[in-house]
Motif scaffolding. Structure first.
Motif, PDB file in Angstrom:
ATOM      1  N   ILE A  13       8.065 -16.268 -15.474  1.00  0.00           N
ATOM      2  CA  ILE A  13       6.647 -16.137 -15.128  1.00  0.00           C
ATOM      3  C   ILE A  13       6.322 -14.713 -14.699  1.00  0.00           C
ATOM      4  CG2 ILE A  13       4.876 -16.857 -13.460  1.00  0.00           C
ATOM      5  CD1 ILE A  13       6.197 -19.663 -13.574  1.00  0.00           C
ATOM      6  N   ILE A  14       7.201 -14.112 -13.887  1.00  0.00           N
ATOM      7  CA  ILE A  14       6.997 -12.731 -13.458  1.00  0.00           C
ATOM      8  C   ILE A  14       7.042 -11.790 -14.663  1.00  0.00           C
ATOM      9  CG2 ILE A  14       8.034 -10.839 -12.129  1.00  0.00           C
ATOM     10  CD1 ILE A  14       8.898 -13.001 -10.084  1.00  0.00           C
ATOM     11  N   ASP A  15       7.972 -12.053 -15.587  1.00  0.00           N
ATOM     12  CA  ASP A  15       8.079 -11.247 -16.802  1.00  0.00           C
ATOM     13  C   ASP A  15       6.811 -11.362 -17.647  1.00  0.00           C
ATOM     14  OD1 ASP A  15       9.295  -9.566 -18.684  1.00  0.00           O
ATOM     15  OD2 ASP A  15      10.140 -11.260 -19.790  1.00  0.00           O
ATOM     16  N   CYS A  16       6.269 -12.556 -17.769  1.00  0.00           N
ATOM     17  CA  CYS A  16       5.039 -12.764 -18.541  1.00  0.00           C
ATOM     18  C   CYS A  16       3.868 -11.998 -17.940  1.00  0.00           C
ATOM     19  CB  CYS A  16       4.700 -14.244 -18.616  1.00  0.00           C
ATOM     20  SG  CYS A  16       5.826 -15.219 -19.594  1.00  0.00           S
ATOM     21  N   ILE A  17       3.729 -12.072 -16.634  1.00  0.00           N
ATOM     22  CA  ILE A  17       2.629 -11.377 -15.960  1.00  0.00           C
ATOM     23  C   ILE A  17       2.795  -9.865 -16.092  1.00  0.00           C
ATOM     24  CG2 ILE A  17       1.573 -10.930 -13.704  1.00  0.00           C
ATOM     25  CD1 ILE A  17       2.262 -13.895 -13.025  1.00  0.00           C
ATOM     26  N   MET A  52       3.557   9.328 -19.532  1.00  0.00           N
ATOM     27  CA  MET A  52       3.337   7.989 -18.978  1.00  0.00           C
ATOM     28  C   MET A  52       3.209   6.968 -20.100  1.00  0.00           C
ATOM     29  SD  MET A  52       3.117   6.350 -16.262  1.00  0.00           S
ATOM     30  CE  MET A  52       2.397   5.049 -15.352  1.00  0.00           C
ATOM     31  N   GLU A  53       2.585   7.358 -21.193  1.00  0.00           N
ATOM     32  CA  GLU A  53       2.429   6.447 -22.328  1.00  0.00           C
ATOM     33  C   GLU A  53       3.784   6.092 -22.932  1.00  0.00           C
ATOM     34  OE1 GLU A  53       0.357   4.005 -24.904  1.00  0.00           O
ATOM     35  OE2 GLU A  53      -0.413   5.116 -23.189  1.00  0.00           O
ATOM     36  N   GLY A  54       4.658   7.079 -23.018  1.00  0.00           N
ATOM     37  CA  GLY A  54       6.004   6.823 -23.528  1.00  0.00           C
ATOM     38  C   GLY A  54       6.782   5.880 -22.621  1.00  0.00           C
ATOM     39  N   ALA A  55       6.605   6.052 -21.313  1.00  0.00           N
ATOM     40  CA  ALA A  55       7.275   5.164 -20.360  1.00  0.00           C
ATOM     41  C   ALA A  55       6.745   3.740 -20.483  1.00  0.00           C
ATOM     42  CB  ALA A  55       7.082   5.685 -18.936  1.00  0.00           C
ATOM     43  N   LEU A  56       5.448   3.600 -20.687  1.00  0.00           N
ATOM     44  CA  LEU A  56       4.861   2.269 -20.840  1.00  0.00           C
ATOM     45  C   LEU A  56       5.382   1.577 -22.095  1.00  0.00           C
ATOM     46  CD1 LEU A  56       1.150   2.864 -19.784  1.00  0.00           C
ATOM     47  CD2 LEU A  56       2.922   1.656 -18.517  1.00  0.00           C
ATOM     48  N   VAL A  57       5.598   2.338 -23.160  1.00  0.00           N
ATOM     49  CA  VAL A  57       6.133   1.761 -24.391  1.00  0.00           C
ATOM     50  C   VAL A  57       7.561   1.262 -24.166  1.00  0.00           C
ATOM     51  CG1 VAL A  57       6.858   2.331 -26.745  1.00  0.00           C
ATOM     52  CG2 VAL A  57       4.636   3.072 -25.918  1.00  0.00           C
ATOM     53  N   LYS A  58       8.367   2.055 -23.458  1.00  0.00           N
ATOM     54  CA  LYS A  58       9.746   1.656 -23.177  1.00  0.00           C
ATOM     55  C   LYS A  58       9.797   0.414 -22.287  1.00  0.00           C
ATOM     56  CE  LYS A  58      11.531   6.317 -23.624  1.00  0.00           C
ATOM     57  NZ  LYS A  58      12.059   7.487 -22.915  1.00  0.00           N
ATOM     58  N   ILE A  59       8.935   0.370 -21.285  1.00  0.00           N
ATOM     59  CA  ILE A  59       8.887  -0.799 -20.392  1.00  0.00           C
ATOM     60  C   ILE A  59       8.430  -2.031 -21.166  1.00  0.00           C
ATOM     61  CG2 ILE A  59       7.711  -1.764 -18.374  1.00  0.00           C
ATOM     62  CD1 ILE A  59       7.635   1.104 -17.244  1.00  0.00           C
ATOM     63  N   THR A  60       7.465  -1.858 -22.065  1.00  0.00           N
ATOM     64  CA  THR A  60       6.985  -2.973 -22.879  1.00  0.00           C
ATOM     65  C   THR A  60       8.103  -3.548 -23.732  1.00  0.00           C
ATOM     66  OG1 THR A  60       4.786  -2.000 -22.963  1.00  0.00           O
ATOM     67  CG2 THR A  60       5.280  -3.683 -24.587  1.00  0.00           C
ATOM     68  N   LYS A  61       8.898  -2.681 -24.338  1.00  0.00           N
ATOM     69  CA  LYS A  61      10.018  -3.144 -25.162  1.00  0.00           C
ATOM     70  C   LYS A  61      11.028  -3.924 -24.330  1.00  0.00           C
ATOM     71  CE  LYS A  61       9.733   0.529 -28.593  1.00  0.00           C
ATOM     72  NZ  LYS A  61      10.382   1.724 -29.156  1.00  0.00           N
ATOM     73  N   ALA A  62      11.352  -3.416 -23.146  1.00  0.00           N
ATOM     74  CA  ALA A  62      12.320  -4.093 -22.283  1.00  0.00           C
ATOM     75  C   ALA A  62      11.798  -5.454 -21.827  1.00  0.00           C
ATOM     76  CB  ALA A  62      12.656  -3.216 -21.084  1.00  0.00           C
ATOM     77  N   LEU A  63      10.532  -5.508 -21.434  1.00  0.00           N
ATOM     78  CA  LEU A  63       9.955  -6.777 -20.987  1.00  0.00           C
ATOM     79  C   LEU A  63       9.839  -7.775 -22.133  1.00  0.00           C
ATOM     80  CD1 LEU A  63       7.177  -5.551 -18.529  1.00  0.00           C
ATOM     81  CD2 LEU A  63       9.284  -6.747 -17.955  1.00  0.00           C
ATOM     82  N   ALA A  64       9.543  -7.294 -23.332  1.00  0.00           N
ATOM     83  CA  ALA A  64       9.451  -8.193 -24.481  1.00  0.00           C
ATOM     84  C   ALA A  64      10.814  -8.785 -24.829  1.00  0.00           C
ATOM     85  CB  ALA A  64       8.876  -7.452 -25.683  1.00  0.00           C
ATOM     86  N   GLY A  66      13.253  -9.212 -22.675  1.00  0.00           N
ATOM     87  CA  GLY A  66      13.503 -10.173 -21.604  1.00  0.00           C
ATOM     88  C   GLY A  66      12.736 -11.466 -21.794  1.00  0.00           C
ATOM     89  N   PHE A  67      11.506 -11.358 -22.275  1.00  0.00           N
ATOM     90  CA  PHE A  67      10.685 -12.533 -22.544  1.00  0.00           C
ATOM     91  C   PHE A  67      11.338 -13.436 -23.583  1.00  0.00           C
ATOM     92  CE2 PHE A  67       7.463 -14.560 -25.208  1.00  0.00           C
ATOM     93  CZ  PHE A  67       6.750 -15.276 -24.276  1.00  0.00           C
TER      94      PHE A  67
END
Length: 78
Positions: A13-17, A52-64, A66-67
């Motif tokens: 749930i935390i990962d989804c949010i 910051m945009e590059g960091a957001l892309v990397k975080i998005t990939k990691a969270l996806a 994990g999802f």
């Protein structure tokens, strides 16, 4: 096993949010229209991975990732 399933569900749930928030924080692709005029050759265009945009892309990939992994694990009948 019930406690492990509850913990994994809470993490899911935390990962989804977090994934939803990070995706909404990113700029749209229409913001990159500067490439038509050659503005992508600036310092920020070349170093987008460090911004910051590059960091957001990397975080998005990691969270996806994990999802998907958590969704598969939670779907198993253990």
């Amino acid at each position: 096993m019930g406690v492990l399933r509850i913990i994994l569900t809470i993490i899911f749930i935390i990962d989804c949010i977090a994934l939803s928030v990070i995706v909404l924080m990113q700029e749209g692709k229409s913001a990159g229209l500067g490439t038509i005029g050659g503005l992508s050759e600036t310092y920020w265009g070349k170093n987008k991975g460090r911004s910051m945009e590059g960091a957001l892309v990397k975080i998005t990939k990691a969270l996806a990732i994990g999802f998907v992994v958590l969704a598969i694990v939670l779907n198993l009948n253990f």
